[in-house]
Enzyme design. Sequence first.
Site, short mmCIF file in Angstrom:
data_model
loop_
_atom_site.label_atom_id
_atom_site.label_comp_id
_atom_site.label_asym_id
_atom_site.label_seq_id
_atom_site.Cartn_x
_atom_site.Cartn_y
_atom_site.Cartn_z
NE ARG A 82 -1.89 -2.32 3.17
CZ ARG A 82 -2.33 -3.02 4.22
NH1 ARG A 82 -3.52 -2.78 4.71
NH2 ARG A 82 -1.58 -3.94 4.79
CG ASP B 220 4.28 -6.50 -5.60
OD1 ASP B 220 4.33 -7.49 -4.84
OD2 ASP B 220 3.65 -6.49 -6.67
CE1 TYR C 109 -1.80 -17.16 6.80
CE2 TYR C 109 -2.93 -18.45 8.49
CZ TYR C 109 -2.05 -17.43 8.13
OH TYR C 109 -1.43 -16.70 9.12
#
Length: 323
Positions: free
Chosen positions: A36, A51, A140
């Site tokens: 962000r 990133d 996950y």
Amino acid sequence: MKRILVTGAAGQIGTELTQSLVGRYGPGRVLATDIRDPALWASRCAAEQLDCLDIDALRNTVTRFGATAIHHLSAILSATAEADPVRAYRINMNGLVNVLEVAAEAGCRVFVPSSIAAFGPGTPRDPAPQSALQRPTTMYGVTKVAGELLCDYFHSRFGVDARGLRFPGLISYAAPPGGGTTDYAIEIFHAALREGRYTCFLRADTRMDMMYMPDAIRAVIEVMEAPPEGLTHRNAFNVTAMQFTPDELAAAIRSHVPGFRIDYDPDPLRQSIADSWPSRLDDSEAREQWGWRHEYDLPDMVTDMFRGLNEQLAREGALAAGR
Ligand code: AKB
């Protein structure tokens, strides 16, 4: 001289870990990064957009900053991962392998959080031993087991001093959680203060393993500073602090918000994820190998959450009044 790069610095762990690292080592020694734009999140040290899937950008940032350690926190959590499992796999695994490759080149120490999600329904539930069957049923969890193995591999093959902790659910007030199954244990505090009631997406009797964020942050700092020769389970230490059900948490909240009401509307996806995880981790290896001790139990955590949230509300109120 330590110079620490944090990825995912705007996230739930990243926000508080970055602050603690700045307090401990000084603002010039920490670089906060996140996918962000830093204009959207405050940081007490230098902050950049990064990133981790872009290995050239990662390599340039590590070299330019002269990082000696990378705390790699960017990842997609359990419930969000199930909405787009392949995307979660790419982000969690490709980001990690990039970090490990760059750490091997630059000689950085690495911290990577693993999770109770690295275990599955075949693991003993209470407690889950340090070394146990790991057959998770979530994407996950798959990325967490693979991540633990990848870190071990980069350590033995390329000498990367990678270290990690299997966290239970983490509870905090400074930054919102990001799509986990244990998020109810944070939402409930906000709802208690705002509305005096909460509708829980898990069953009343779902016992889960949890930890208050200040303990988690201290655990990261301590495992990263522990002498390497004492660490046998270097990338996958079970750590724990407390276990409770939504009903028990609601009762503890009632001693601060009398009349607080909880209702239940279980979400099948998150309930099945919660049911697939152990309800308690056995953290005796962490206690023996690097002296881990938790400080916060359920009543202490609840008291401190209300203190922190009330201070936050007072600050927001003062800002709004000054406008
Ligand atoms: C989640 O719920 O996904 C996380 C975790 C237990 O790793 N909080």
